[in-house]
Scaffold this motif. Structure first.
Motif, PDB file in Angstrom:
ATOM      1  N   UNK A 120      -2.385   2.039   5.127  1.00  0.00           N
ATOM      2  CA  UNK A 120      -1.173   2.000   5.954  1.00  0.00           C
ATOM      3  C   UNK A 120       0.098   2.062   5.108  1.00  0.00           C
ATOM      4  N   UNK A 121      -0.049   2.077   3.776  1.00  0.00           N
ATOM      5  CA  UNK A 121       1.119   2.007   2.905  1.00  0.00           C
ATOM      6  C   UNK A 121       1.569   3.386   2.421  1.00  0.00           C
ATOM      7  N   UNK A 122       2.867   3.490   2.236  1.00  0.00           N
ATOM      8  CA  UNK A 122       3.434   4.688   1.619  1.00  0.00           C
ATOM      9  C   UNK A 122       3.235   4.578   0.110  1.00  0.00           C
ATOM     10  N   UNK A 123       3.426   5.660  -0.646  1.00  0.00           N
ATOM     11  CA  UNK A 123       3.276   5.580  -2.104  1.00  0.00           C
ATOM     12  C   UNK A 123       4.141   4.496  -2.734  1.00  0.00           C
ATOM     13  N   UNK A 124       5.404   4.358  -2.272  1.00  0.00           N
ATOM     14  CA  UNK A 124       6.286   3.338  -2.818  1.00  0.00           C
ATOM     15  C   UNK A 124       5.761   1.937  -2.502  1.00  0.00           C
ATOM     16  N   UNK A 125       5.310   1.752  -1.255  1.00  0.00           N
ATOM     17  CA  UNK A 125       4.773   0.445  -0.845  1.00  0.00           C
ATOM     18  C   UNK A 125       3.475   0.134  -1.597  1.00  0.00           C
ATOM     19  N   UNK A 126       2.693   1.178  -1.850  1.00  0.00           N
ATOM     20  CA  UNK A 126       1.437   0.995  -2.564  1.00  0.00           C
ATOM     21  C   UNK A 126       1.689   0.514  -3.988  1.00  0.00           C
TER      22      UNK A 126
END
Length: 488
Positions: free
Chosen positions: A395-401
């Motif tokens: 569910x995460x974007x690359x930045x959030x990941x």
């Protein structure tokens, strides 16, 4: 050269022998040994702390004839080098007298065999007054006044050992009643451990009933042999001078798998760590425990290890058994074999360090943490392949990941290993998976599955294996209900 008869001064020797080192509980254990040797099936200890305090042991053993009792009351009545019966619990012919007089100034023994009753008494004050080894032979008027005599007369046979004038037990105590009560409470715990194999049926050996003031003693098994999480290891045996020594190791359950009461039984006030080691039994009677005999150190690697060692009384001379039967040291032939047992235990209870930083996998359960072994020791890393972690990462974007990975690294690098080790070494029961966390797990499941479509492949896959995923695997009944609820 000429021979001189030079007997000891009676009063001086008896007073000195009172300081041989008996405690109340070890003295009572010596009396019980005599009862067991007399094939008693019921042994009751009665004590009264008020008016004229006394302690009495009453058994229903075979009893003694007047001649045998008179001989038994002699100090050194049996040669310790003489061969004894296979089930004989005695050794030096001193226990009855030294154990009793270590706790009191007047000890009386009344025994019934058939229809014949006999009684003798050692009174230290009489010995001092007469200045010689004067023992009192009691007539019927005297012994019929002995406490619990009516109980003895109600039996076919048996013996009463009575302690009066309990000067050693009450010395320096503000309240004799309170002091005796407290000491008898500790004695109960001690006897429940020392004679635990007699308090249950063991093989062809019948159970022996023991009680204090009518309250039965319950066996305290130091090996938790009936606990589902105890690991019994293979039996071993070896021969010494043609006699068999039997060895049975156990690995106790971790404190997290024991109740609060069981933790106390496993270690009491001294803690589980100090109770590890060999438990030496002589004719099923516990002699000494909680020692490795300098064959190994007491450490965390072996703190759950306890080894039952059965020795026959025919090897007493090799074990340097003391008069109180509370200390023994193994001879070289025994130490060599026990060393082999120690090494086998440590191989089971410890872990062999492997290099290359490999993961330690223990079962099909999906763990929340991985234990990583490398050349420098070990560490714990969060399992990135955990189904819940992987599902969240989707569910995460690359930045959030990237930020999430940083958070995981911070958690791993701040794992409170030293604090955890300190707590576990102190035998403090962990509370990670207690019932109080079940609500949190249920909320976790609700948040997880409410955000997943009912026909989702991931949802079906996780539900199908939920019972194998930590922390759900730690709470099988709750997990079963969760699966039923979200699969419907």
């Amino acid at each position: 050269m000429r021979e001189i008869q030079h007997p000891p001064h009676a009063a001086s020797l008896l007073e000195s022998m009172r300081s041989i080192g008996y405690t109340l509980e070890s003295a009572l254990a010596d009396l019980i040994d005599n009862s067991l040797s007399a094939k008693a099936k019921d042994i009751n200890i009665e004590f009264r702390p008020f008016v004229d305090p006394y302690i009495a042991l009453i058994d229903n053993g075979v009893g003694m004839s007047p001649e045998v009792l008179e001989s038994a009351m002699r100090h050194g009545s049996t040669n310790p080098l003489a061969a004894r019966g296979i089930d004989d619990m005695g050794r030096y012919g001193l226990g009855l007298k030294t154990a009793s007089l270590s706790q009191c100034r007047r000890m009386t023994v009344v025994s019934k065999q058939g229809n014949v009753v006999s009684a003798f008494c050692w009174d230290l004050d009489v010995v001092i007054k007469k200045g010689s080894w004067v023992m009192l032979a009691l007539d019927s008027v005297d012994y019929e006044a002995v406490p619990h005599f009516s109980e003895l007369m109600g039996q076919r046979s048996g013996t009463i050992v009575l302690w009066q004038n309990l000067d050693k037990l009450t010395a320096g105590e503000a309240s004799a009643e309170s002091a005796l009560g407290d000491k008898m409470l500790y004695a109960r715990e001690h006897l429940s451990l020392v004679f635990h194999r007699f308090l249950i049926k063991e093989g062809s050996k019948h159970r022996v009933n023991m009680s204090i003031n009518g309250n039965p003693l319950a066996a305290v098994d130091p090996f938790f042999s009936s606990h589902k999480s105890t690991q019994p290891l293979d039996d071993d045996s070896f021969s010494v001078e043609g006699q068999r020594v039997l060895v049975k190791p156990f690995i106790l359950p971790h404190a997290s798998k024991l109740s609060t009461q069981e933790v106390l039984l496993a270690g009491g006030n001294e803690g589980v760590r100090n109770q590890q080691g060999f438990y030496i039994y002589r004719n099923r009677r516990l002699i000494i425990w909680g020692t490795w005999f300098r064959l190994a150190r007491k450490d965390e690697l072996s703190k759950l290890a306890r080894v039952r060692v059965d020795i026959p009384n025919s090897l007493d001379h090799l074990w340097t058994l003391d008069i109180k039967k509370s200390a023994a040291h193994p001879p070289e032939a025994v130490r060599a074999n026990l060393k082999r047992t120690v090494e086998r235990i440590r191989a089971v209870s410890g872990r062999t360090i492997a290099f290359k930083g490999r993961k330690v996998e223990s079962s099909e359960i999906v763990p929340g943490w991985h234990e990583i072994l490398d050349r420098d020791g070990f560490r714990y890393d969060i399992n990135r392949d955990h189904p819940l972690v992987k599902e969240y990462c989707r569910t995460l974007s690359p930045e959030e990941m990237s930020a999430f990975k940083l958070v995981l690294s911070v958690i791993e690098s701040t794992f409170p290993a030293d604090a955890l080790y300190s707590r576990m070494a102190a035998d403090v029961r962990p509370d990670f998976n207690a019932d109080s966390v079940t609500d949190k797990i249920y909320i976790l499941a609700r948040e997880l599955f409410s955000n997943m479509a009912t026909d989702s492949v991931s949802r079906k896959r996780i539900l199908a294996t939920l019972h194998l995923i930590e922390p759900f695997s730690l709470h099988p009944e709750l997990t079963k209900r969760i699966i039923e609820e979200y699969m419907s």
